[in-house]
Design an enzyme around this catalytic site. Structure first.
Site, PDB file in Angstrom:
ATOM      1  NE  ARG A 130      -4.702  -1.736   1.658  1.00 50.75           N
ATOM      2  CZ  ARG A 130      -5.445  -2.135   2.437  1.00 50.75           C
ATOM      3  NH1 ARG A 130      -4.795  -2.024   3.260  1.00 50.75           N
ATOM      4  NH2 ARG A 130      -5.953  -2.480   1.743  1.00 50.75           N
ATOM      5  CD  GLN A 135      -2.854   6.068  -3.275  1.00 55.41           C
ATOM      6  OE1 GLN A 135      -3.671   7.005  -4.381  1.00 55.41           O
ATOM      7  NE2 GLN A 135      -2.646   6.167  -1.981  1.00 55.41           N
ATOM      8  CG  ASP A 138      -4.243  -1.039  -2.470  1.00 56.02           C
ATOM      9  OD1 ASP A 138      -5.184  -2.745  -2.450  1.00 56.02           O
ATOM     10  OD2 ASP A 138      -4.675  -1.090  -2.186  1.00 56.02           O
ATOM     11  CB  SER A 141      -7.829  -0.696  -1.257  1.00 55.61           C
ATOM     12  OG  SER A 141      -6.686  -0.585   0.182  1.00 55.61           O
ATOM     13  CE1 TYR A 237      -1.669  -3.846   5.000  1.00 54.00           C
ATOM     14  CE2 TYR A 237       0.509  -2.685   4.395  1.00 54.00           C
ATOM     15  CZ  TYR A 237      -1.135  -2.310   3.711  1.00 54.00           C
ATOM     16  OH  TYR A 237      -1.117  -2.189   2.516  1.00 54.00           O
TER      17      TYR A 237
END
Length: 384
Positions: A130, A135, A138, A141, A237
């Site tokens: 991440r 992005q 991803d 997500s 994380y």
């Protein structure tokens, strides 16, 4: 280079790894694309839609796999009942596979070894770091946002009670109590959805920053007193906890379970087996008719009694181990995933369509098998 898009065969999986829009983009990059007949049926995309985008349609998936240089999937390879062969067996030796592999999960270990033996360069979409540059790629997500929403809807459907407070002529029905454990993208979306339905929502995460985000959505934070250097790692994380801290967390969870109607479990450590946070004994102490949605099952599950791929009743508690929750919202999930995957492939081949960039940070984080070796750290740790 030939890209193959198979029809997903995991139970109840309706997603597809490419849309006509992304097929056009792959062709613009210089790839040739073949799509298995019926691959888009679950999201109302026809074979003609793919043909019009420039793809060819394959009726024999085994032949398609045997010819493909790169296979793009949504979920991990599984046994094909129609062909009486595992999808890994049908892959061309030395080819490339990109999908959600969940390689650290115990149920995936043999499949990863089979990929290793066939010299498949396998990359997992749940290993993308991440970082800002990643992005657009991803997928974790993207799918987590869907999972958080849908997990609450699935729980509501199973729960034999109202979720909101309901006023009646003979009294007031109290709102349902939810407990969301693991406040990442899944957890945040679950909190928001449960609150919209009128539930009282408690939350638990070992990371203080995650708890702050849960509080901002109206979740009642359960404090877990743990040094943050043990709880939070790079990128924000969660870190894996040792058994003594896990036992403290279980004890804290146990003190709240008696009043909880629904538990949403999404506590994960990237690339590792999910920690067991609810034991069989803890399930037995819950109210009859309550619901556990264990969305971490792809990495082994946070509940000891969760059965992968199944919705079961244990100790009169409904325990959900459905592995492809985003597949139950397939239209939006496919659109999101197909675009995430396109940007991942574009980055992977940025040096040219015949050259994979193994020096790239994103590629390194998601590489599972290469040159007959298992290289994914979390998987190697889980296999010990």
């Amino acid at each position: 280079m030939l890209i193959a898009i198979p029809k997903e065969i995991l139970s109840e999986e309706k997603r597809v790894a490419a849309t006509p829009e992304t097929v056009k983009k792959y062709i613009a990059l210089g790839f040739t694309v073949v799509v298995e007949a019926g691959a888009g049926e679950g999201v109302m995309i026809t074979d003609d839609d793919y043909r019009n985008a420039g793809a060819t349609i394959a009726n024999d998936v085994e032949k398609m796999f045997a010819e493909a240089d790169l296979v793009l999937k949504v979920k991990q390879p599984v046994f094909n009942e129609h062909k009486k062969k595992h999808e890994v067996e049908m892959l061309r030796r030395d080819s490339i596979l990109i999908t959600f592999l969940h390689p650290a999960a115990p149920s995936s270990h043999q499949m990863v070894r089979d990929l290793q033996e066939k010299n498949i360069t396998a990359l997992t979409m749940d290993g993308i770091p991440r970082i800002s540059r990643a992005q657009r790629m991803d997928a974790l997500s993207s799918m987590s946002a869907i999972t958080g929403y849908k997990s609450v809807i699935m729980a509501a459907n199973q729960l034999p009670k109202f979720i909101p407070m309901i006023g009646t002529a003979i009294g007031t029905i109290k709102p349902a109590n939810f407990l969301v454990i693991g406040i990442g993208v899944v957890g945040l979306q679950a909190i928001a959805t449960a609150k919209r339905l009128g539930a009282v929502v408690k939350t638990l995460d070992i990371r203080k920053n995650a708890s702050v985000e849960a509080d901002s959505l109206g979740g009642k934070v359960i404090d877990f007193d743990i040094p943050q250097e043990l709880a939070a790692g790079s990128g924000g994380y969660a870190k894996p906890l040792d058994e003594s801290w896990l036992q403290k967390e279980r004890t804290l969870i146990s003190s709240h379970l008696a009043d909880i109607d629904v538990v949403i479990l999404s506590a994960l450590v990237p690339g590792e087996v999910a920690p067991i946070l609810i034991t069989d004994e803890m399930v037995a102490a819950m109210k009859p008719g309550s619901v556990i949605i264990d969305v971490s099952i792809d990495q082994g599950g946070n509940c000891q009694v969760t059965e992968p791929g199944k919705f079961v009743q244990i100790h009169e508690v409904h325990v959900c181990g459905i592995q492809n929750i985003p597949g139950r919202m397939a239209v939006h999930a496919s659109w999101l995933y197909a675009n995430n995957l396109y940007y991942y492939v574009e980055n992977l081949f940025k040096k040219g369509k015949d050259t994979l960039d193994f020096d790239d940070e994103i590629v390194k984080g998601s590489l599972v098998t290469h040159q007959t070796k298992i290289v994914h750290e979390g998987t190697l740790k889980a296999m010990k």
